[in-house]
Design an enzyme around this catalytic site. Structure first.
Site, PDB file in Angstrom:
ATOM      1  N   SER A 144      29.636  33.943  25.486  1.00  0.00           N
ATOM      2  CA  SER A 144      29.909  35.033  25.833  1.00  0.00           C
ATOM      3  C   SER A 144      30.275  36.047  24.477  1.00  0.00           C
ATOM      4  O   SER A 144      30.942  35.509  23.454  1.00  0.00           O
ATOM      5  CB  SER A 144      31.161  35.053  26.569  1.00  0.00           C
ATOM      6  OG  SER A 144      31.579  36.443  26.954  1.00  0.00           O
ATOM      7  N   ASN A 152      31.759  35.426  33.913  1.00  0.00           N
ATOM      8  CA  ASN A 152      30.982  36.461  34.403  1.00  0.00           C
ATOM      9  C   ASN A 152      31.391  36.914  35.957  1.00  0.00           C
ATOM     10  O   ASN A 152      31.301  38.113  36.029  1.00  0.00           O
ATOM     11  CB  ASN A 152      29.431  36.233  34.311  1.00  0.00           C
ATOM     12  CG  ASN A 152      28.961  35.963  33.123  1.00  0.00           C
ATOM     13  OD1 ASN A 152      29.821  35.589  32.027  1.00  0.00           O
ATOM     14  ND2 ASN A 152      27.594  36.150  32.907  1.00  0.00           N
ATOM     15  N   GLU A 172      34.198  39.125  35.010  1.00  0.00           N
ATOM     16  CA  GLU A 172      33.675  40.318  34.512  1.00  0.00           C
ATOM     17  C   GLU A 172      33.387  41.338  35.425  1.00  0.00           C
ATOM     18  O   GLU A 172      33.671  42.472  35.411  1.00  0.00           O
ATOM     19  CB  GLU A 172      32.605  39.700  33.486  1.00  0.00           C
ATOM     20  CG  GLU A 172      31.772  40.723  32.462  1.00  0.00           C
ATOM     21  CD  GLU A 172      30.902  40.176  32.021  1.00  0.00           C
ATOM     22  OE1 GLU A 172      31.061  39.255  31.097  1.00  0.00           O
ATOM     23  OE2 GLU A 172      29.689  40.492  31.989  1.00  0.00           O
TER      24      GLU A 172
HETATM   25  P1  NBP Z   1      16.501  36.606  27.339  1.00  0.00           P
HETATM   26  O1  NBP Z   1      17.102  36.329  28.360  1.00  0.00           O
HETATM   27  O2  NBP Z   1      15.635  38.144  27.396  1.00  0.00           O
HETATM   28  O3  NBP Z   1      14.998  35.664  26.847  1.00  0.00           O
HETATM   29  C1  NBP Z   1      14.126  35.993  25.921  1.00  0.00           C
HETATM   30  C2  NBP Z   1      13.723  35.027  25.118  1.00  0.00           C
HETATM   31  O4  NBP Z   1      13.340  33.808  25.904  1.00  0.00           O
HETATM   32  C3  NBP Z   1      12.643  34.981  24.263  1.00  0.00           C
HETATM   33  O5  NBP Z   1      12.994  34.554  23.082  1.00  0.00           O
HETATM   34  C4  NBP Z   1      11.218  34.756  25.046  1.00  0.00           C
HETATM   35  O6  NBP Z   1      10.271  34.049  24.071  1.00  0.00           O
HETATM   36  C5  NBP Z   1      11.966  33.245  25.351  1.00  0.00           C
HETATM   37  N1  NBP Z   1      11.122  32.786  26.487  1.00  0.00           N
HETATM   38  C6  NBP Z   1      10.821  33.130  28.000  1.00  0.00           C
HETATM   39 BR1  NBP Z   1      11.386  35.012  28.585  1.00  0.00          BR
HETATM   40  N2  NBP Z   1      10.142  32.395  28.574  1.00  0.00           N
HETATM   41  C7  NBP Z   1       9.868  31.275  27.787  1.00  0.00           C
HETATM   42  C8  NBP Z   1       9.164  30.127  27.961  1.00  0.00           C
HETATM   43  N3  NBP Z   1       8.579  30.011  29.073  1.00  0.00           N
HETATM   44  N4  NBP Z   1       9.126  29.347  26.818  1.00  0.00           N
HETATM   45  C9  NBP Z   1       9.711  29.467  25.719  1.00  0.00           C
HETATM   46  N5  NBP Z   1      10.556  30.592  25.647  1.00  0.00           N
HETATM   47  C10 NBP Z   1      10.314  31.505  26.476  1.00  0.00           C
HETATM   48  O7  NBP Z   1      17.045  36.688  25.659  1.00  0.00           O
HETATM   49  P2  NBP Z   1      18.653  37.055  25.430  1.00  0.00           P
HETATM   50  O8  NBP Z   1      19.211  38.157  26.142  1.00  0.00           O
HETATM   51  O9  NBP Z   1      18.669  36.945  23.968  1.00  0.00           O
HETATM   52  O10 NBP Z   1      19.364  35.831  26.073  1.00  0.00           O
HETATM   53  C11 NBP Z   1      19.128  34.645  25.926  1.00  0.00           C
HETATM   54  C12 NBP Z   1      20.038  33.652  26.979  1.00  0.00           C
HETATM   55  O11 NBP Z   1      21.647  34.032  26.666  1.00  0.00           O
HETATM   56  C13 NBP Z   1      19.803  34.125  28.384  1.00  0.00           C
HETATM   57  O12 NBP Z   1      20.086  32.753  29.070  1.00  0.00           O
HETATM   58  C14 NBP Z   1      20.934  34.830  28.704  1.00  0.00           C
HETATM   59  O13 NBP Z   1      21.279  35.072  29.920  1.00  0.00           O
HETATM   60  C15 NBP Z   1      22.001  34.441  27.880  1.00  0.00           C
HETATM   61  N6  NBP Z   1      23.187  35.404  27.481  1.00  0.00           N
HETATM   62  C16 NBP Z   1      22.654  36.717  27.087  1.00  0.00           C
HETATM   63  C17 NBP Z   1      23.830  37.614  26.897  1.00  0.00           C
HETATM   64  C18 NBP Z   1      23.323  39.035  26.147  1.00  0.00           C
HETATM   65  O14 NBP Z   1      24.221  39.821  26.069  1.00  0.00           O
HETATM   66  N7  NBP Z   1      22.066  39.406  26.486  1.00  0.00           N
HETATM   67  C19 NBP Z   1      25.056  37.074  26.623  1.00  0.00           C
HETATM   68  C20 NBP Z   1      25.075  35.739  26.992  1.00  0.00           C
HETATM   69  C21 NBP Z   1      24.308  34.924  27.385  1.00  0.00           C
HETATM   70  P3  NBP Z   1       9.172  35.322  23.834  1.00  0.00           P
HETATM   71  O15 NBP Z   1       9.633  36.176  22.733  1.00  0.00           O
HETATM   72  O16 NBP Z   1       7.989  34.491  23.499  1.00  0.00           O
HETATM   73  O17 NBP Z   1       8.978  36.163  24.965  1.00  0.00           O
END
Ligand code: NBP
Length: 467
Positions: free
Chosen positions: A128, A186, A189
């Site tokens: 988080s 969450n 949150e």
């Molecule tokens: P996203 O949740 O938007 O995921 C994007 C990433 O997943 C990219 O690297 C993408 O690769 C990869 N990906 C996908 Br989409 N499908 C794939 C597949 N079939 N095989 C391999 N890679 C794949 O990214 P994020 O916002 O950085 O979040 C990452 C994780 O952390 C998520 O689970 C999210 O819920 C969690 N999280 C996010 C936050 C936040 O503030 N954003 C906070 C806390 C936790 P690509 O580049 O090839 O499309």
């Protein structure tokens, strides 16, 4: 030289976590499904030789020291299974995969079991703090086996946020404990965010305050008992003016709230485990109803709510109402985590959970110190309510919260989270609920039987002749 740790998934969270790990002196190998994203990351953000890109899974795995430690930061759901499937042929017994995404806890349990059969260690880790937290120190909630945790404890402790009580990371518990705790984090949150939004709505529509004025009040509150990350960012948002129009940006943002599922999952888990998380559920529905913008626009022209206006509220009363909402949101969440820990044998130490939420994460707040104090006094005080200090805290704020609720009702301003918190409190602190009538109705139409308050046993009445 081989890398200390590997990270897959270079979107917002992955990139920042990698930079954080490298800044702490570890070498990190990185891989992303789309090579272009890796290239851009290396070109635009990487200045350290401690970050080593790989453009095939095989090269990535081979670049890691053994036992290999791989953090997945990919989209939750199928992408996690896809990545595990791709990594598996190259891994050896004793290697470790850490899923740092927001995976559903049931998926984490399934993956843990499947990978254990292959001799691969697995941790489901809640992260988080958003992108800022990932870079400067997130709150980390790892769960799984202790063996797996021991392999990465030092790295995780080094990259986590720090407070005066130590790093915001702990071994949360067995199985999917880490992802469960992050999911409920969450859920809390959602409830706190919605409560703040409702207070903002009352300030602008009920008290006719300007966005600027609301920003100053929020800033003041952030220096008091409501001191928290969410209060801080809300005050900053209020003061942010759109470059083009010069108007407060928040007033130009479409009122349709998105969601990614963790609030809904928390509510589903609460329903499954029988924990009355009134305001958490209401906050999910508040986002759902916000989505019906066109319907709302149409109906708002049809319904003119001529209600009798209740007495207005003061800023201090709004502050007290919000403070009570914070307290009761944490109460619901901690109870839910406790129930899950019992049911799923997670072995969660609730004091540790509260401690690691003190820094780095979205629900960090000054109030956590008070909650820790209450739980330290009595470890089975799961709702925090069974305590004289809590009773005093609640009573000092209750009148204000009810006044705020009445004021909102009389203006027909929805306040589901604040009312959810009040209904949670009122229901839990009421000796006699009308559930006696529910039982009578159930027995009337379905012969479901009932118990009595004046004698033991199970009873049924022939409420009406069958023929
Ligand atoms: P996203 O949740 O938007 O995921 C994007 C990433 O997943 C990219 O690297 C993408 O690769 C990869 N990906 C996908 Br989409 N499908 C794939 C597949 N079939 N095989 C391999 N890679 C794949 O990214 P994020 O916002 O950085 O979040 C990452 C994780 O952390 C998520 O689970 C999210 O819920 C969690 N999280 C996010 C936050 C936040 O503030 N954003 C906070 C806390 C936790 P690509 O580049 O090839 O499309």
């Amino acid at each position: 030289m081989k890398a200390d740790v590997g990270l897959v998934g270079l979107a917002v969270m992955g990139q920042n976590l990698v930079l954080n790990i490298a800044r702490k002196g570890y070498t990190v190998a990185v891989y992303n499904r789309t090579a272009e994203r890796t290239k851009r990351f290396i070109e635009e953000r990487v200045k350290s030789e401690k970050i080593v890109p790989a453009y095939s899974i095989e090269d990535f795995v081979n670049s890691l020291s053994k036992p290999r430690k791989i953090i997945l930061m990919v989209k939750a759901g199928k992408p996690v299974d896809d990545m595990i499937g791709e990594l598996l042929p190259y891994l050896e017994k004793g290697d470790l995969i850490i899923d740092g995404g927001n995976s559903h806890y049931a998926d984490t349990d399934r993956r843990l079991k499947e990978l254990a059969k292959e001799g691969i260690l697995y941790l489901g880790m809640g992260v988080s703090g958003g992108e800022y937290g990932a870079l400067h120190g997130p709150s980390l909630m790892p769960g799984g086996t202790r063996d797996a945790y021991a392999l990465v404890e030092r790295i995780l402790m080094d990259i986590a946020a720090r407070t005066e009580d130590g790093p915001c990371c702990t071994y949360v518990g067995d199985g999917s404990a880490g992802h469960f705790v992050k999911m409920v984090h969450n859920g809390i949150e959602y409830s706190i965010m919605q409560s703040i939004a409702e207070i903002y709505d009352l300030m602008r529509k009920g008290l006719n305050l300007s966005t600027e004025q609301i920003g100053s009040i929020f800033e003041d509150w952030n220096n008091g008992e409501l001191s928290s990350f969410l209060m801080e960012i809300s005050s900053k948002i209020m003061r942010w003016n759109d470059e083009e129009t010069g108007k407060p940006l928040v007033e130009l943002i479409l009122d349709k709230a998105e969601q990614k599922g963790t609030g809904k999952w928390s509510t589903q888990a609460a329903l499954d485990l029988g924990v009355p998380t009134f305001s958490m559920a209401a906050s999910v529905f508040a986002r759902v109803v916000s989505y019906y913008k066109e319907e709302r626009q149409r109906l708002s022209k049809l319904y003119h709510k001529h209600l009798t206006l209740s007495e207005s509220v003061t800023i201090e009363e709004l502050e007290k109402a919000l403070s009570l909402a914070y307290f009761l949101s944490y109460s619901q969440g901690i109870w839910l985590i406790h129930e899950a820990s019992k049911t799923f044998n997670y072995g969660i130490d609730l004091l540790e959970v509260l401690r690691i939420w003190k820094g780095g994460c979205i629900i960090r707040s000054k109030m956590l110190d008070f909650l820790i104090e209450l739980l330290k006094d009595s470890q089975d005080n799961l709702t925090f309510l069974n305590d004289e200090k809590a009773q005093k805290f609640v009573e000092e704020r209750l009148d204000s919260a009810v006044k705020v609720s009445n004021f909102a009702r009389s203006l027909a301003i929805p306040s589901p989270a604040i009312n959810g918190c009040l209904d949670y409190l009122f229901s839990l602190t009421t000796d006699s609920l009308p559930a006696n009538l529910i039982q009578a109705q159930r027995d009337f139409f379905g012969a479901h039987t009932f118990e009595r308050i004046d004698k033991p046993g199970t009873f049924h009445v022939e409420w009406q002749p069958l023929d």
